[in-house]
Each structure stands twice: as structure tokens, then as C-alpha cells.
Design an enzyme around this catalytic site. Structure first.
Site, PDB file in Angstrom:
ATOM      1  N   ASP A  15       0.809  -1.220   0.000  1.00 39.47           N
ATOM      2  CA  ASP A  15       0.000   0.000   0.000  1.00 39.47           C
ATOM      3  C   ASP A  15       0.841   1.269   0.000  1.00 39.47           C
ATOM      4  O   ASP A  15       0.451   2.293   0.570  1.00 39.47           O
ATOM      5  CB  ASP A  15      -0.967   0.026   1.209  1.00 39.47           C
ATOM      6  CG  ASP A  15      -1.731  -1.266   1.344  1.00 39.47           C
ATOM      7  OD1 ASP A  15      -2.235  -1.731   0.312  1.00 39.47           O
ATOM      8  OD2 ASP A  15      -1.794  -1.820   2.450  1.00 39.47           O
ATOM      9  N   LYS A  68       2.305   2.097  -5.111  1.00 39.02           N
ATOM     10  CA  LYS A  68       2.962   1.536  -6.310  1.00 39.02           C
ATOM     11  C   LYS A  68       2.117   1.752  -7.555  1.00 39.02           C
ATOM     12  O   LYS A  68       2.637   1.995  -8.627  1.00 39.02           O
ATOM     13  CB  LYS A  68       3.171   0.023  -6.164  1.00 39.02           C
ATOM     14  CG  LYS A  68       4.201  -0.368  -5.157  1.00 39.02           C
ATOM     15  CD  LYS A  68       4.335  -1.874  -5.093  1.00 39.02           C
ATOM     16  CE  LYS A  68       3.088  -2.587  -4.612  1.00 39.02           C
ATOM     17  NZ  LYS A  68       2.660  -2.270  -3.252  1.00 39.02           N
ATOM     18  N   GLY A 107      -4.145  -4.448  -3.943  1.00 38.80           N
ATOM     19  CA  GLY A 107      -5.096  -3.408  -4.311  1.00 38.80           C
ATOM     20  C   GLY A 107      -4.317  -2.188  -4.754  1.00 38.80           C
ATOM     21  O   GLY A 107      -3.584  -1.608  -3.957  1.00 38.80           O
ATOM     22  N   HIS A 108      -4.401  -1.855  -6.011  1.00 38.53           N
ATOM     23  CA  HIS A 108      -3.664  -0.704  -6.529  1.00 38.53           C
ATOM     24  C   HIS A 108      -4.650   0.363  -6.998  1.00 38.53           C
ATOM     25  O   HIS A 108      -5.546   0.079  -7.782  1.00 38.53           O
ATOM     26  CB  HIS A 108      -2.749  -1.135  -7.689  1.00 38.53           C
ATOM     27  CG  HIS A 108      -1.677  -2.096  -7.252  1.00 38.53           C
ATOM     28  ND1 HIS A 108      -1.054  -2.960  -8.109  1.00 38.53           N
ATOM     29  CD2 HIS A 108      -1.126  -2.308  -6.044  1.00 38.53           C
ATOM     30  CE1 HIS A 108      -0.164  -3.668  -7.433  1.00 38.53           C
ATOM     31  NE2 HIS A 108      -0.195  -3.286  -6.176  1.00 38.53           N
ATOM     32  N   GLN A 136       2.175  -6.118  -3.165  1.00 47.37           N
ATOM     33  CA  GLN A 136       2.447  -6.048  -1.724  1.00 47.37           C
ATOM     34  C   GLN A 136       3.725  -5.227  -1.493  1.00 47.37           C
ATOM     35  O   GLN A 136       3.997  -4.304  -2.237  1.00 47.37           O
ATOM     36  CB  GLN A 136       2.576  -7.460  -1.107  1.00 47.37           C
ATOM     37  CG  GLN A 136       1.254  -8.203  -0.965  1.00 47.37           C
ATOM     38  CD  GLN A 136       0.779  -8.853  -2.241  1.00 47.37           C
ATOM     39  OE1 GLN A 136       1.546  -9.491  -2.937  1.00 47.37           O
ATOM     40  NE2 GLN A 136      -0.488  -8.701  -2.548  1.00 47.37           N
TER      41      GLN A 136
HETATM   42  P1  IMP Z   1      -2.696 -12.891   2.078  1.00 51.74           P
HETATM   43  O1  IMP Z   1      -1.589 -12.713   1.105  1.00 51.74           O
HETATM   44  O2  IMP Z   1      -4.017 -12.405   1.563  1.00 51.74           O
HETATM   45  O3  IMP Z   1      -2.776 -14.272   2.654  1.00 51.74           O
HETATM   46  O4  IMP Z   1      -2.368 -11.942   3.352  1.00 51.74           O
HETATM   47  C1  IMP Z   1      -1.193 -12.147   4.143  1.00 51.74           C
HETATM   48  C2  IMP Z   1      -0.804 -10.831   4.799  1.00 51.74           C
HETATM   49  O5  IMP Z   1      -0.373  -9.921   3.795  1.00 51.74           O
HETATM   50  C3  IMP Z   1      -1.943 -10.134   5.534  1.00 51.74           C
HETATM   51  O6  IMP Z   1      -1.405  -9.447   6.647  1.00 51.74           O
HETATM   52  C4  IMP Z   1      -2.475  -9.135   4.516  1.00 51.74           C
HETATM   53  O7  IMP Z   1      -3.106  -8.048   5.130  1.00 51.74           O
HETATM   54  C5  IMP Z   1      -1.171  -8.733   3.838  1.00 51.74           C
HETATM   55  N1  IMP Z   1      -1.382  -8.314   2.461  1.00 51.74           N
HETATM   56  C6  IMP Z   1      -1.633  -9.089   1.379  1.00 51.74           C
HETATM   57  N2  IMP Z   1      -1.755  -8.331   0.283  1.00 51.74           N
HETATM   58  C7  IMP Z   1      -1.549  -7.053   0.662  1.00 51.74           C
HETATM   59  C8  IMP Z   1      -1.507  -5.824  -0.042  1.00 51.74           C
HETATM   60  O8  IMP Z   1      -1.661  -5.731  -1.264  1.00 51.74           O
HETATM   61  N3  IMP Z   1      -1.282  -4.705   0.713  1.00 51.74           N
HETATM   62  C9  IMP Z   1      -1.053  -4.774   2.049  1.00 51.74           C
HETATM   63  N4  IMP Z   1      -1.068  -5.910   2.738  1.00 51.74           N
HETATM   64  C10 IMP Z   1      -1.317  -7.043   2.055  1.00 51.74           C
END
Ligand code: IMP
Length: 409
Positions: free
Chosen positions: A12, A15, A39-40, A198
Site C-alpha cells: 500500500d 505503487k 489493491g492498486h 504487496q
Molecule cells: P494474504 O496474502 O491475503 O494471505 O495476506 C497475508 C498478509 O499480507 C496479511 O497481513 C495481509 O493483510 C497482507 N497483504 C496481502 N496483500 C496485501 C496488499 O496488497 N497490501 C497490504 N497488505 C497485504
């Protein structure tokens, strides 16, 4: 030139905006990891685009984007996102390509993802998009790649319930699928933008394991996740915010405390709109952590930093950042692997006077207030990496470019 853009914090960082900006000069943008957990957000004038799977380069007209081999793709989510782009007037047909080697996320994975996290004594806080399950299946050699669902012989071996779901996507995907390496060779792509998802602190190897995502969000993943050899990567841009945020659980040494910093948290959440694009969860907020940022700069060969959300600090009397951690009796300037050390770490902060003026209309570095320039100069000195791009608002125009990362110095 092959240019990598990664998040240098916990995701977040902005990017989407930086990739959108840099995609103007790219022949093609390849997203190299993650899935619909990302989420972009891209703002252009009065239009706001929210992307999860489709690379952020798509908003630039006529540019081609590729969902790379390192991604895990939920076809239902992909086609829903493409429909939304159509509704917003983005002509994407023929411009969105998918790697034959990318993996598929099946509907059952989403439920399983949530159930498994719930069963953990200390949940990760997954976004519940089935990402961890898809990467686990890939590692266990039990997953399906895009090419597998397109080949009849392999498709016939898939569980009938999953086949029933996948059938509707086979034809549309067949029109989009490519061998990325071969495509690049045939097209002779000269300017390739490699978009991460991420942030590197959520990378399973470099990040705050086990509180991480499952795809490779580090710069090293750009090569394997796109099909471009590691020696062909020319430059790495790391995107970071003027402060830190994190969604989900896990260590966050510079996190603000609700009792002490409640007003600051409310201010940052409101002005910075710090709510998850994918889940809507309020993001945890904290000081900019230079210990973590320098670690990420070094472990990802970051050549160039892009600082975003600087305008969120416009009204503050003073701005603080973290320069070390006090852990027990020791003062530490390196980022520890130890979970207990990270949990015990107390940030040692340094104060800077606030600039107390709106930065939203500033377009040149020289016209930024001295206080903002001092804050930036300190970050550069601490990390040893130049801050080449500064974002002072969500719109594309609100971007100060000191050195264009596409131009090799
Ligand atoms: P997962 O990848 O959905 O299993 O999430 C694993 C961890 O990564 C969690 O703490 C999510 O909140 C975090 N996470 C996954 N994708 C994002 C992202 O795009 N932005 C911020 N945190 C993320």
C-alpha cells in the site's frame, strides 16, 4: 531497459500510481507476483481505478500489460475486474495478456484460506483471496497453471467440480495466453516495467515471517515471476510512504499507540485514506521506519526511491521518523529476523519541524519548503539511496520527478 518497481514497506505504498506514471515510457508492463490480495489505486482527474490483478500500466492507453508467471490468478476475479474496466471506459481487449505459467486460484481456495487462518493460534490476517493456498499448492506440485486448464488432456484430469467452474474461462483465457519470454523476444520489447505487488516486508524470505504474504514481493521475484533473466534487470525502484502502514497482523516496531497517538492515527487515516483497497480494513499506522527501509533498500538493490503521501504531513507541527530500535539494553540499527526482538523494539525517533503548508500544487523539488527538503535529505543520507520521485497527491500530475528512473545515469 528493464525497470522493476517494488513496495519497500508492508504494501500500500502507492505503487499503482508510480507504475501508472512510469508506464507511459514502457513498451510493456509485467506484474510479477501476488494475486487478487493486492489493491492498486490510480487516480486520473476525476476517475479512480482500483486494480487487484491487472497490472497498473493498463490505464495508459494502447500499452500492453502481462500477468506474469509468478502470479496466482483467480479467473472469476480477473474477468470481474476486466468488466469493471470496460464500465469505466478502459479499452483493454488485446492489451491484457496472461503468462501460460501463472497459477490458477480456485474458488475453494478462498474459503480454505480464511478457515486455515482462523485455526491459527495467532492469525496472519489474510485477505482471504486464496493466495496462500494457491502458492502452497504450487510448492506441493498440486496446482494448476493457466496452460494446464487450456490443454484438454490435462484439463480432463481436474476434479469435475473445478472443471465445471473453469470451463467458462477457457475460451477467453485462450485469447490472452502467451509464453512471456518468447513474446518479449518476438516483440523486441526495449522498455519493460516489472510491477511488484504487496511490499518487500511481506515477502516470505525477506519479510516479517510468518506474518507475510506468500508470493515473492521482493525485487528478486521480478526475474523469475516474469521470465526475464536476472542479469537483464537494469534498475530497481522502491516505493515508500512518508509514514508506515500495515494491514493484518505481525510486528510493526514504529506503530502509533491509540492511547498516545490517537489524533495522529485519525489524521493519517483520514487524509491518507488508509483503508485497505481489497478488504476495506483500517490500516495500522506508524512512523516512517528507516531501519526497515534501509534493510529493504540493501536486500533489494534499490537504486532509486519514490516517496509518496508526503502531503499527508502538510498540517503537522513536527514530523518524526525512526532511526534505531532500543531492544533491551541495546540500540539496534539493523532489521532483526527475531519475532521477539521486533515485538520488543522501541523506536528511537528523530524530530523534524513540519512545513505547515500545502504541497499539493508543488511540481518542482526546488519549490518544496526547506523543511520537506530536509526530511527527504535525511532519508537519502540514512538509506544511501536517492529519492528520485516525490508524490504530493493522488493525481498523476501531483508528482515531482527529480531523476527519471528510465534514464540511466
Ligand atoms: P494474504 O496474502 O491475503 O494471505 O495476506 C497475508 C498478509 O499480507 C496479511 O497481513 C495481509 O493483510 C497482507 N497483504 C496481502 N496483500 C496485501 C496488499 O496488497 N497490501 C497490504 N497488505 C497485504
Amino acid at each position: 531497459m528493464n525497470l522493476v518497481v517494488i513496495g519497500a514497506q508492508w504494501g500500500d505504498e502507492g505503487k499503482g500510481k508510480v507504475v501508472d506514471y512510469l508506464s507511459e515510457r514502457a513498451d510493456v508492463t509485467v506484474r510479477f507476483s501476488g494475486g487478487a490480495n493486492a489493491g492498486h489505486t490510480i487516480v486520473r482527474g476525476d476517475r479512480v481505478y482500483k486494480l487487484h490483478l491487472v497490472p497498473s500500466g493498463i490505464i495508459t492507453p494502447e500499452k500492453t500489460v502481462i500477468l506474469g508467471s509468478g502470479m496466482v490468478i483467480d479467473p472469476e476475479a480477473l474477468f470481474a475486474e476486466l468488466r469493471e474496466l470496460t464500465n469505466q471506459g478502459v479499452l483493454w481487449e488485446g492489451r491484457v495478456l496472461v503468462s501460460d505459467r501463472a497459477h490458477v486460484v480456485l474458488p475453494a481456495y478462498r474459503k480454505l484460506d480464511v478457515e486455515l487462518d482462523r485455526q491459527r493460534a495467532d492469525p496472519i490476517g489474510t485477505t482471504g483471496r486464496g493466495i496462500g493456498i494457491a502458492y502452497s499448492k504450487k510448492a506441493m506440485r498440486d496446482g494448476y497453471r493457466i496452460i494446464d486448464i487450456l490443454e484438454q488432456q490435462v484439463f480432463d484430469t481436474i476434479d469435475p467440480a473445478d472443471r465445471g467452474f473453469l470451463e467458462q474461462y477457457r475460451e477467453p483465457l485462450a485469447d490472452m495466453v502467451i509464453d512471456v519470454q518468447r513474446y518479449m523476444e518476438l516483440k523486441g520489447s526495449k522498455a519493460v516495467l516489472l510491477e511488484g505487488a504487496q511490499g518487500a516486508l511481506l515477502d516470505p524470505d525477506l519479510g516479517t515471517y510468518p506474518y507475510v504474504s506468500s508470493g515473492c514481493s521482493a525485487a528478486a521475484g521480478a526475474s523469475i515471476g516474469s521470465g526475464i533473466g536476472p542479469r537483464a534487470i537494469d534498475r530497481v525502484v522502491g516505493v515508500f510512504k512518508a509514514y508506515s502502514t500495515r494491514v493484518g497482523n505481525g510486528p510493526f516496531p514504529t506503530e502509533f499507540h491509540a492511547d498516545r497517538d490517537g489524533r495522529l492515527i485519525a489524521h493519517i487515516r483520514e487524509i491518507g485514506n488508509e483503508y485497505g483497497v481489497t478488504t476495506g480494513r483500517p490500516r495500522r499506522c506508524g512512523y516512517l521506519d528507516l531501519v526497515a527501509l534501509r534493510y529493504i533498500c540493501r536486500s533489494n538493490s534499490i537504486d532509486s526511491l519514490a516517496l509518496t503521501h508526503l502531503d499527508v504531513y502538510d498540517t503537522l507541527d513536527e514530523v518524526k521518523l525512526c532511526v534505531a530500535y532500543d531492544i533491551g539494553q541495546a540500540s539496534v540499527e539493523t532489521f532483526p529476523a527475531s519475532r521477539t526482538a521486533l515485538d520488543d523494539a522501541q523506536p528511537v525517533t528523530r524530530k523534524f519541524p513540519g512545513w505547515k503548508t500545502s504541497l499539493s500544487g508543488v511540481t518542482r523539488f526546488e519549490t518544496l519548503p526547506q523543511q520537506a527538503r530536509d526530511y527527504i535529505a535525511f532519508i537519502e543520507q540514512y538509506t544511501g539511496v536517492p529519492v528520485d520521485i516525490i508524490s504530493v497527491g493522488a493525481d498523476r500530475e501531483q508528482t515531482i520527478v527529480r531523476r527519471d528512473p528510465w534514464i540511466q545515469s
